[in-house]
Structure formats: C-alpha cells, structure tokens
Design an enzyme around this catalytic site. Structure first.
Site, PDB file in Angstrom:
ATOM      1  N   GLU A 280       5.871  28.847  12.886  1.00  0.00           N
ATOM      2  CA  GLU A 280       6.225  29.326  14.223  1.00  0.00           C
ATOM      3  C   GLU A 280       5.589  28.432  15.290  1.00  0.00           C
ATOM      4  O   GLU A 280       6.205  28.115  16.312  1.00  0.00           O
ATOM      5  CB  GLU A 280       5.752  30.776  14.395  1.00  0.00           C
ATOM      6  N   GLU A 283       7.583  25.406  15.468  1.00  0.00           N
ATOM      7  CA  GLU A 283       8.870  25.713  16.107  1.00  0.00           C
ATOM      8  C   GLU A 283       8.698  25.754  17.627  1.00  0.00           C
ATOM      9  O   GLU A 283       9.520  25.227  18.384  1.00  0.00           O
ATOM     10  CB  GLU A 283       9.398  27.062  15.592  1.00  0.00           C
ATOM     11  N   CYS A 300       7.716  38.661  13.816  1.00  0.00           N
ATOM     12  CA  CYS A 300       6.991  39.254  12.675  1.00  0.00           C
ATOM     13  C   CYS A 300       7.201  40.746  12.536  1.00  0.00           C
ATOM     14  O   CYS A 300       6.984  41.304  11.477  1.00  0.00           O
ATOM     15  CB  CYS A 300       5.492  39.063  12.807  1.00  0.00           C
ATOM     16  N   SER A 320      12.113  33.483  17.401  1.00  0.00           N
ATOM     17  CA  SER A 320      11.740  32.478  16.420  1.00  0.00           C
ATOM     18  C   SER A 320      12.573  32.730  15.165  1.00  0.00           C
ATOM     19  O   SER A 320      12.854  33.870  14.816  1.00  0.00           O
ATOM     20  CB  SER A 320      10.250  32.625  16.091  1.00  0.00           C
ATOM     21  N   LYS A 359       9.131  47.903   7.659  1.00  0.00           N
ATOM     22  CA  LYS A 359       9.077  46.867   6.622  1.00  0.00           C
ATOM     23  C   LYS A 359       9.933  47.258   5.415  1.00  0.00           C
ATOM     24  O   LYS A 359      10.446  46.401   4.705  1.00  0.00           O
ATOM     25  CB  LYS A 359       7.631  46.644   6.177  1.00  0.00           C
ATOM     26  N   GLU A 362      13.259  46.152   6.455  1.00  0.00           N
ATOM     27  CA  GLU A 362      13.329  44.692   6.462  1.00  0.00           C
ATOM     28  C   GLU A 362      13.525  44.145   5.040  1.00  0.00           C
ATOM     29  O   GLU A 362      14.338  43.256   4.802  1.00  0.00           O
ATOM     30  CB  GLU A 362      12.035  44.112   7.053  1.00  0.00           C
ATOM     31  N   GLU A 367      19.997  39.479   3.775  1.00  0.00           N
ATOM     32  CA  GLU A 367      19.675  38.044   3.817  1.00  0.00           C
ATOM     33  C   GLU A 367      18.282  37.740   3.286  1.00  0.00           C
ATOM     34  O   GLU A 367      17.931  36.574   3.119  1.00  0.00           O
ATOM     35  CB  GLU A 367      19.853  37.480   5.229  1.00  0.00           C
ATOM     36  N   CYS A 504       0.116  46.245  14.665  1.00  0.00           N
ATOM     37  CA  CYS A 504       0.222  46.831  13.325  1.00  0.00           C
ATOM     38  C   CYS A 504      -0.889  47.844  13.027  1.00  0.00           C
ATOM     39  O   CYS A 504      -0.704  48.748  12.214  1.00  0.00           O
ATOM     40  CB  CYS A 504       0.183  45.739  12.264  1.00  0.00           C
TER      41      CYS A 504
END
Lengths: 582, 167, 421
Positions: A280, A283, A300, A320, A359, A362, A367, A504
C-alpha cells in the site's frame, strides 16, 4: 459546572448539574437495573426498567433520562419500585424466546443477569413469542427477533454511529420491531456487516454467525493441515473473556491456547499487516509520483469496503487495490506456504481469528480465491475463539506463554498498531517517509493520528513534499471525508478509514461490553506492544524482506498483483433509476 | 436480487416516476413533509400502497434513508406497505360503533365482499380493514370508502345502498 | 335543546365556511383586528381571566401556557394547532373545522401574536382529510386578503400558517409525538427534557393548542370575556363543546355551559336512551378516560364535580352506553383500540397491552384463570406508573374503573361485598 446535592436511598450524593439519576446512583455504588441504557449512546428511556421513586412525583421516574436537581430525593429500592421493575422484566421475558441454554449469549446476557438479580421464578403471563422470522442467510450475523427486547441500542449503532441506516424501528404496538426496511434479509440491504449492532445488543438478538463447529471439524480431520492467523487487535481484547483487566496483553497465552486447541501452525496477521504496508505504501508513492487517483484510501477494513462498494461505488477509484492483511495472509497460505512447507495446498485449511464480523463476509467474496481455493476457509471472531478455549477446558489465565511460528511469525510494531484507528496511517508514514527520502525517520510516533477523535488529520513533511493525511473511524465519520471527495474539496493525499469506532480494537467481533473506556485501554495496550518491539517499521521486517526476495519479487510486482491485490467493485445494491428519469 | 435492472420495477413506471417527482416538487422536496408526500404518492399508486421500489425511489429523490421511510410507512395506519385495492373500505371498529351496533354493517360487508378484514377481493377491487374511530360517532355505525364517510349504517339495505355506488 | 349555548359555536351555520367574503360579512377577523391593537401582556391577562383549560384533554390553563410561551426567549417560535382529535367519541373539533375554519385561523394568529411566533402549523388528522380543501382554502383566502402572511392588515406583524397531514395515529395527539410527525418521522414520543415549550418543532420554542382552545380565544377577544364568563360555574367558568354519542337519540357536538348535570346532557340535549333501554355506564373524555356507572348522572358536568367521581372532562367526549352492552365487551373494545394505537416504543405499553389483551380475551370468552384479574390489575398499574407517555399511562383507565364500578361483571361480587364492610 454547578454541583447538585441529592439523596439517593438516604445517601448524600454530590454530582455536576446535568447528571442523570442513573449515573449519580453509580457514584454511590447503586446499580439501577437497565437494558436500553448504554454509556456510549444517547438516552433512550424505552425499556423503563430503571424506574425509581422521586419524592413528590406521583408516578415513577426513569432514572436514565431524568436529570438531578437540588434537593432531589430518590428511592431505588422501595417495594413499589421493586415490584414495578420486576413486572417490567416479566413483561420483557414473556415475549422473549427463553431458550437460554442454546443461546450464544448464555452467561453473558444482560436480561439473564437481571432475571437472576430479581429472582424471577414464576410468572402468570402467557409466554408465546410473537416475532419476525430468523434472519441468518448472510455469512456474518444472525438476527433473531424472538430474542429482541426492542432496546434500540443496535438502531443507535447503525443509524447514529455508523450512519448506515439499515436497522430501524418499524410498525407499532405489538408489531413494533427492529428490522431493515421491508424486512429484507441483511445481505439484500446496505448492511456492511460491521457487527456494531451485535456488539451493543444486551441479549442474543444479534450475534455473530458461529463457525466454531466448522473449525473443530477441520482440526479433527487428520488430512487437514490447519493453520491460524491472529489479527493485531485480538491480543488486547481476548483477556476480557477470561476476566483479566481490560487492555491486558495476552499474546503469549493466546498462542499457547491456540496450540492446545490443536492448530498445526500459529501465525501472526501482523506479518501480513507489514506486507500490506509494503504494497500500500508503494502504491501511494506510485500514485503520488506517477499520477493516480488521490486521495488514496486504505482497504483493510471489510466493513468499510462493504460501505463504499454499497453506497459510494462512484468513489471506488480512490481505494487502494490492496487486499486486507487477512486476505494477503490467506493468499500466501494457499501459494507460498504450501510450497515452502512441502504440503499439498489442498490440504491447508486456513483459519483467521479476527475482531470483526465483516471478515467472515470478506473471506467468502468470490474473488478471494488463490489457486482455485478460498484463501481463508474460516473466520472466527474474538468471541468465538474465547468460546473454543472455554469449551476445551483450557485454563487460559494459567497458561505459559508461547510464540508464533515461522515463516509468518514476525510482526513489527507497525503491523501491531493496525489494530487501532490511525495505526495503518502511522505504519504507512513510517515506511513511506524512509522509502521516499532514503533517510531515517527522526521520530517514529505520529501522535496526531492516534486517539479516539472521530476524524484526525496531519501534515507530514517528506523532503519538500507536504503530505496531508486524514484518519476516520466509524462510518459516520468516513461519510464526512467522502462528501469532501465528492465535492472535489478533499485536501488529502491519503486517508485511512476503519469501519468500527476505535478501529479494530472496537470491532464488532470483540468481547461484549467494548465501551469507549475499554477501547481506550486496548489502544494503550496496542501502542505499548509497538513501543516494546525491537522492530517498528514494516520495511524492516526481515521475513517480509525474505518473502520478496524468495517469492514475490518486488512490491507491486507481477506476483504481488496476482496474490495481494484485487479489484473492488460495486455491490449493485442501489436501484438504477436513471432509465425512469430520462 | 437484481436491483440494477429497471425492468424489475413493476409498478414503478416512467409515468409514475414523473408523477412522484411532481408530488415531491409540490412539497419542495421538504423532508419534514414526508408523511404528506407519502400519502399523496400512495394515492396515485394502484392498489393504494407503497411498494419497496417506490419507497427506494423516494429515498433517493429526497435523500432520506429507506429505513426511515419504511418506519414511517409501517407506523401510520393510513399508509400501507402491502397492496390493498382500488377501493379501501374502512369499517369503524371503535367503541362507539360497537355500542350503537355495527354487527349488521360488518356482516353485510363481509357477505357482499366474501373477505375478512385485512384482505382484498380476488379481483383486487376491494380491501377491507377495521379502523379506530374516525370521528363520525354522531352518525355511527359508520364506514369510509376511499376516505369518504358514510353513516347511519344500521340496516342491510343502507349498507347495500352505499356499496352499490362503488360497484 | 335550549340548554345549549352558542359562543364558541356562534358562527356555525351563519356563513359559508368556504368563503372569506361570507366570513367578513358577519364581522369576521374583528378578533384579529382587535388583538393586534393590544399588547401581548393584555391578551395574556384576558386569557387568564377567561380561565380556559386546554380542550385537548390535559386541561392545562391556557393563560398560563401562553404566558410561559411568551416568556421563553427566542426570535423564532412556533404555534401548533392540534387538530388530531383521536379519542373515540370525540368529534367536536370536526365541527369547528368544518363550520368555522376562519375563526380557528383567527385564534392561531392571536396565539402567534401573543407568544411571538412567526409560524403556525395545523396538524390535521388523516381521518379528516375531506376537510383539507376547506382549510387550505381558508388559509389561502386569508393570505390573499391580507389577514395572514406578511404584514397582517398593515400592522407589521407577520404570521404564516402551514397545513400538515397526519396519517392515522392516535398517539400523535400527544404534543411531542405530533411534532415528530410534522418533522416527517414516525410518531413516537420524545424524551423530556427538553420541554417542547423551549425546544419543540424544528428545535424551536413551541406552543401547542387544541382547535377548540384557539377558537375560544378568538371568541373572547372579539366579544370580551364577560359574555363567556357569564356561563358555567365558579370552578369551571364558561362553555364547552361536547361530543355526545352512543346510545342516545340525538348524538352530536353541542356547546354547553359547564354545570349542566350529565342527566340534562343525556336526556334534555341527547333526547334520552335509544329504544327504551336503561343507561348502564358513561365514558367521559374518550378511551383514555374512565367509566362511571349510571348512578353518576346527577353529577354536574364540571372539572371539579367530575373529579370527585374520579372522572375527567378530557376532550369532552360523552359516550352513553345502555344495558345492551356487557362491560367486558366494552373493555375489550377499548383494549383493542390501545393495541392498535400504542406506538410500541416502551415496554410497559407495548408488552403490558399485549398481555392484558390476552387476559381480557379470556374474560370475554369466559375462560379466565383464577389469577387473571389480579395479574391484569398489577400490569395495568405498572403501565400507569411507568409508561413513557400519557397514552400508556392512561390506556388502562377503562379497565381499572370497570373493575371498580362493575366488579360483578368480572366475577368479583363477593369480594366487592366484603370490601364494603
């Protein structure tokens, strides 16, 4: 502010003007019963369990919503007060599914505790429960209306904190309910699965989808090599479940417990947090130097991803392209790891322990596949891990400390602070500064981006470049930054967004009762972990460097792109009305 | 679910969308007028209700969360989230009409329509609901059909005479 | 019918309520003209003298309410006309709205002028939507003729009236709930404090008055308080519009002087009980009011005399019930009403009503359990002591008063006899 003197149960109390009876009572160690009251939320006064007798008032008074006045005399324990409080509790109970033994909140339920306190043994009320059907078709959360006590804490979290506006109260009288519009299942709404609703629910009406059985099965399957990664925020919260002081750092005991549970290897998500910074950070440097959409926003937090993919899908270019640390770990666990460990990649079963309910969602994204396999096979929240440890009869507090395994066992302080709001930003700045300037950072701590303010900003001087950055946590705060971007008025180059308040450490999968006070203690613990580590910059993580050298090549290289990056896309949740208005 | 397609809207035609736009503009898109806006929109939708796609359309046009619109629709008795009918028949079920004897009215309407309360006839023409007092106690027993009040409905013939106007 | 009077209702039938010209031809807007020459303090003084208790049901002194509203600091204040009369057996505001809408507008302008408000809101219940065009027209014509809007009749005072529609929710008759509804939300009551007089509609200081209250204000400003005060009793001066219905021959909205006995109201005005039946019970003030047995008919209709019997004037509803109705069926009907109308927000009202309904149903069907009545009473008391708003607090008035006055209909004859000795 003016002080007010009152009497509660004949005890003198002096509190500042504007204090409620309920809060004043806490000062003299009187816990007035309550369900809808939550210290971090607005006053609701709808459960009415906190009614008390105020002298001079004919009716009883709700302690949570009534402010003290000079000379007020309050009685919290008269026969009338007790009878009425008990009666209200009976009323709640009569329309509550009392299947306590099978409830995830058994033993950790505010209603259960109150029933115990009031010694509810028999009631004359008919207790057939009238409720909407169960909503359990998404991977993250289960909503059980039959257990809902209509306290509206979840509505507060969804509407006022997260501003997602999925949950609402609806209908009236006996049909009054907490539900998404038109009683849609959560996955067909803008729900981001952050789980903040579950985190404040006093009962078992909204809970994480329990995947512990799945993980036990994998552990018991001799053909499977079961590895586990643990997110940075879990180690400062898991102790809550074992009555350790809030903010205890339990990394070593946690690893020991995981080993006893039977995981074959125990790894640290802090490692892939460092890897995320490598990707990141580069990037960002690329977008800054070679052009690209700015501000760039972190990716994230899966709750945040669900939010932007749902409601702000026109701003996706700002994200990102990095996968989250969980998924980077997952990708490596199904590619690099089987190679170096000499295990068939089909036999690797990857578990994550996360502070997060999103999560779970996710991990199931289509993908998030590497070598034809899901990168992460099962996601457990901190709460589920605690249950597994309890279930295995492990005396967590008495465990000897253990250490993470290689090759994903080393995390720097930069990876550790991912668990708190501002952490990703700080970690990225530590690396970006040194990579761009080639010089050592004068001071490592970017304190401006730390703490619990909703939006934090900072300007960092990197050589002669002024880098303006911002951090938001809680989606309500994120919205403010997104609106700036929409208007083309965002002054920032880089933005960190975490879906949950506090980051988190305040995730929707953390032990129940993660109040603001508790989050502050966890945050302190996270920064202590960072301070105490010998390595505090991601680009100094020797195993990360080795990974690039031996396998990935370079940040943003071909292999990295294949494994560590993804395309975020619209969830297609919005109606497309453009045809109608042409 | 395929929400990005427009074919799936069913009720929400281009014409209806334009009518809704007009209504919203009439109220200056003022979110405090949501209750009135929804009542007016319901009035132009066949079967007198507000389906999800219409609520979502209003949500987008007025920048009000769909959940809030649903709260309003589900809360107020005059708004419906389920299809009703061309004619909404509301029998007053309040204590005054009980006391003055509304059983003939209830029985006659049920007989004529062959449905119970909160039901519509198979042809979608009539919907029957019992409502609280609408302030016609001086002419009770009473009913409303699409908002129009009829009273003194004590005999089968008086009920039939009113009903005949809506055949 | 000679026992009725016409002060509040003096214009009924005298003009075409659809035409301001017609209204002006009978001296319309003279109250506004007069009020705008007076000071706020003078109007408040007059209102206090008239001693009008709020006619929505709460019976709060209007003069005091206006004085408080006037003294609340604030550049921008709001007057709300509560036209959401939802109590069963209450339709007296309908009579004003349909027969004299211009006087209501006058009352609102006077209230706005007195308390220093710039905007007024009429919250009209959905059930009266057929009256909407009439009221809309009254507002528009008043604006067109300069009696409403900017610089009213060149006095420099500006006041705007906005018409809002309810959508079928009894609870919206409660002030803070009504405000929620005008703000475009579901009608659930607000937490107090802040009180709406300081922080109400759109966070502005807000005065909420009932239709009849505002009409009375216009009447006594126009004619002076003397005529109004020549009626009534010392404790309850003036007149009141009642909604008389049920088993009486001539149901309707009537303006009466306070002090007539219930008997006079039922028999002389109402023409007596229908079909030669006997009076069994009365319910005063709508579903939230208590019921009284036939024996109370000699009680004068005043605040103070009714209070002695544990009854209220409330909204002015008088429901006459004869011996054809079982008390338990009556109670069930009221209970059904509250089951429909509770907003569901607080536990005592939502769950209390749910449970009490189950018990009442068992009584209706004759399958009550031994503890049922005691349980119902217990939870009815919890509701009246702990509910969030007035709806929950008063929802069980009927049940509790029915048990008190008609114990035999709940199978309690012997108990009641014992208690007497």
């Amino acid at each position: 502010m003016k002080n007010i003197k009152i009497k509660i149960d004949n005890i003198d109390v002096i509190v500042p003007e504007g204090t409620t009876i309920l809060e004043a009572a806490k000062k003299v160690k009187i816990n007035i019963p309550h369900l809808c009251y939550h210290p971090d939320q607005a006053i609701k006064a709808n459960c009415r369990l906190c009614v008390v007798d105020v002298s001079g008032s004919k009716k009883l008074t709700a302690a949570c919503s009534s402010f003290v006045y000079e000379g007020m005399e309050v009685h919290t324990n008269t026969k009338k007060v007790r009878d009425m409080q008990k009666g209200i509790l009976e009323l709640i109970l009569a329309n509550h599914d009392q299947d306590c033994l099978k409830c995830l909140r058994n033993g950790n339920c505010e209603l259960q505790a109150l029933c115990q306190r009031f010694n509810i043994s028999k009631t004359n009320l008919e207790d057939t429960v009238d409720a909407l059907p169960l909503d359990d078709t998404n991977p993250s959360l289960i909503r059980d209306s039959a257990k809902c006590v209509k306290c509206n804490r979840c509505v507060d979290a969804c509407q006022k904190v997260q501003e997602v506006h999925v949950l609402t109260h609806s209908h009236r009288s006996v049909h009054y309910n907490i539900t998404p519009a038109y009683e849609m299942p959560l996955e067909q709404t803008f729900c981001v699965f952050c789980g903040q609703c579950a985190a404040v629910c006093p009962v078992g009406a909204i809970v994480e989808k329990d995947d512990t059985a799945k993980v036990w099965d994998a552990i018991y399957d001799p053909k499977k090599h079961v590895i586990v990664q643990v997110a940075p925020a879990v180690r400062v919260a898991l102790g809550d479940a074992f009555n350790l002081p809030k903010g205890s750092i339990v990394t070593g005991k946690m690893v020991a417990a995981l080993r006893r549970l039977g995981f074959d290897k125990i790894f640290d998500t802090n490692f892939t947090a460092d890897l995320t910074i490598m990707e990141e950070g580069n990037e960002l440097i690329q977008r800054l130097t070679k052009g690209g959409t700015l501000p760039m926003i972190t990716s994230c937090s899966p709750g945040w991803i669900n939010f932007i993919e749902g409601r702000y899908d026109h701003l996706l270019d700002h994200l990102s392209s990095c996968k989250s640390p969980q998924q980077m770990f997952g990708a490596l666990s199904k590619s690099y790891y089987p190679e170096i460990a000499g295990i068939g990649s089909k036999n690797v079963y990857t578990v994550s322990i996360m502070p997060c309910t999103a999560k779970k969602y996710e991990a199931q994204r289509p993908e998030m596949i590497t070598n034809g396999m899901p990168e992460v096979d099962a996601v457990l929240t901190t709460r589920e891990l605690a249950r597994m440890i309890q279930s295995a009869g492990i005396d967590f507090v008495g465990l000897e400390e253990d250490q993470f395994d290689n090759p994903f066992g080393i995390g720097t302080g930069a990876g550790a602070i991912f668990g708190a709001t501002g952490g990703v930003m700080e970690a990225a700045l530590r690396t970006a500064y040194e990579v761009i300037t080639g010089k050592g950072l004068p001071g490592l701590n970017f304190t401006e981006v730390r703490g619990l303010s909703g939006i934090k900003e900072s300007t960092v001087l990197i050589d002669d470049m002024e880098l303006k950055v911002a951090v938001a946590h809680g989606l309500g705060n994120a919205k403010i930054l997104l609106k700036q971007i929409e208007k083309g008025e965002s002054p920032y180059a880089f933005i960190e967004i975490m879906a949950c308040p506090g980051g988190c450490i305040g995730g929707g999968g953390q032990p129940i009762k993660s109040t603001r006070e508790v989050k502050e203690k966890r945050m302190e613990a996270i920064y202590k972990i960072d301070e105490d580590l010998p390595l505090r910059k991601s680009h100094k993580n020797p195993d990360v460097l080795k990974l690039y050298e031996n396998y990935l090549g370079e940040p943003l290289g071909h292999k990295s792109h294949q494994l560590l990056h993804t395309h975020y896309h619209s969830r297609g949740m919005k109606y497309n009305f453009s045809e109608l208005t042409k | 679910m395929n929400r990005t397609k427009t074919e799936g809207f069913g009720i929400l035609t281009r014409e209806l969308a334009q009518e809704i736009d007009k209504t919203i503009n009439l109220y200056q898109s003022n979110s405090t007028k949501l209750v009135g806006i929804l009542l007016d929109i319901q009035g132009i939708i066949p079967k007198q209700y507000i389906p999800r796609e219409v609520a979502a359309y209003v949500s987008e046009k007025m920048n009000i969360p769909l959940s809030k619109i649903y709260d309003v629709i589900s809360f107020y008795a005059a708004l419906s989230d389920v299809p009703r009918a061309d004619y909404v028949i509301q029998l007053c079920d309040s204590v005054v009409c009980k006391v003055t004897g509304n059983t003939t009215l209830r029985d006659t309407i049920s007989q004529l329509l062959g449905i119970k309360e909160q039901e519509s006839t198979p042809d979608g023409k009539y919907w029957l609901e019992y409502t609280p007092c609408f302030g016609a106690c001086d002419i009770s027993p009473a009913m409303r059909i699409n908002g129009k009040v009829f009273g003194h409905l004590t005999s089968q013939d008086s009920v039939k005479a009113v009903f005949d106007q809506y055949r | 019918m000679s026992k009725t009077v016409s002060i509040i209702t003096e214009n009924f039938g005298k003009y075409d309520p659809g035409s301001i010209d017609s209204y002006l031809s009978i001296g319309g807007f003279s109250a506004v003209k007069k009020a705008l020459t007076m000071s706020s303090a003078e109007i408040i003084e007059m209102t206090k003298k008239a001693a009008v208790k709020g006619r929505g049901g709460a019976a709060y002194d209007t003069g005091r309410k206006w004085a408080q509203a006037a003294s609340v600091p604030g550049e921008d204040k709001v007057v709300i006309c509560n036209a959401d009369e939802g109590e069963p057996c209450t339709f007296k505001d309908r009579s004003i709205l349909s027969k004299d809408p211009f006087r209501l507008i006058e009352g609102m302008i006077i209230a706005g002028y007195t308390v220093g408000a710039k905007n007024g809101y009429i919250y009209l219940r959905e059930e009266y939507r057929h009256l909407r065009p009439l009221i809309r027209n009254a507002i528009d014509e008043s604006v067109a003729k300069g009696y409403l809007g900017e610089n009213i009749i060149n006095t420099g005072f500006s006041f705007h009236i906005h018409l809002y529609s309810g959508a079928g929710a009894y609870v919206c008759g409660e002030g803070s709930t009504l405000i929620e509804s005008i703000e475009g939300k579901s009608g659930r009551p607000r937490i107090k404090p802040p009180f709406i007089k300081e922080c109400g509609l759109f966070q502005l200081p807000t005065l909420v008055n009932n239709v009849e209250t505002l009409a009375i204000a216009a009447a006594f400003i126009q004619h002076g308080v003397e005529e109004y005060l020549s009626h009534g009793t010392a404790g309850s001066p003036g007149t009141k519009i009642i909604s008389l219905a049920g088993n009486v021959k001539n149901p309707g909205a009537y303006e009466i002087p306070f002090g007539l006995t219930l008997k006079e109201i039922i028999y002389d005005i109402g023409g007596g009980i229908t079909d030669g039946h006997e009076l069994k019970l009365l319910q005063l003030g709508g579903a939230s009011g208590k019921i009284g047995p036939a024996a109370i008919v000699n009680t004068p209709y005043t605040y103070e005399d009714l209070a002695k019997e544990g009854l209220v004037v409330g909204s002015g509803g008088i429901l006459v019930v004869d011996d054809r109705t079982r008390v338990i069926d009556f109670v069930k009907s009221i209970q059904d009403f509250f089951i429909h109308e509770s907003c569901g927000k607080c536990t005592p009202c939502r769950e209390g009503n749910r449970q009490i309904s189950k018990i009442i149903d068992r009584f209706v069907e004759g399958r009550q359990q031994p503890d049922d009545l005691q349980t119902a009473e217990r939870f009815a008391n919890i509701m009246s002591n702990c509910a969030f708003c007035g709806l929950g607090e008063t929802a069980q008035s009927t049940l509790l008063s029915a048990i008190k006055h008609f114990p035999e209909e709940f199978g309690l004859t012997e108990v009641a006899e014992n208690e007497k000795h």
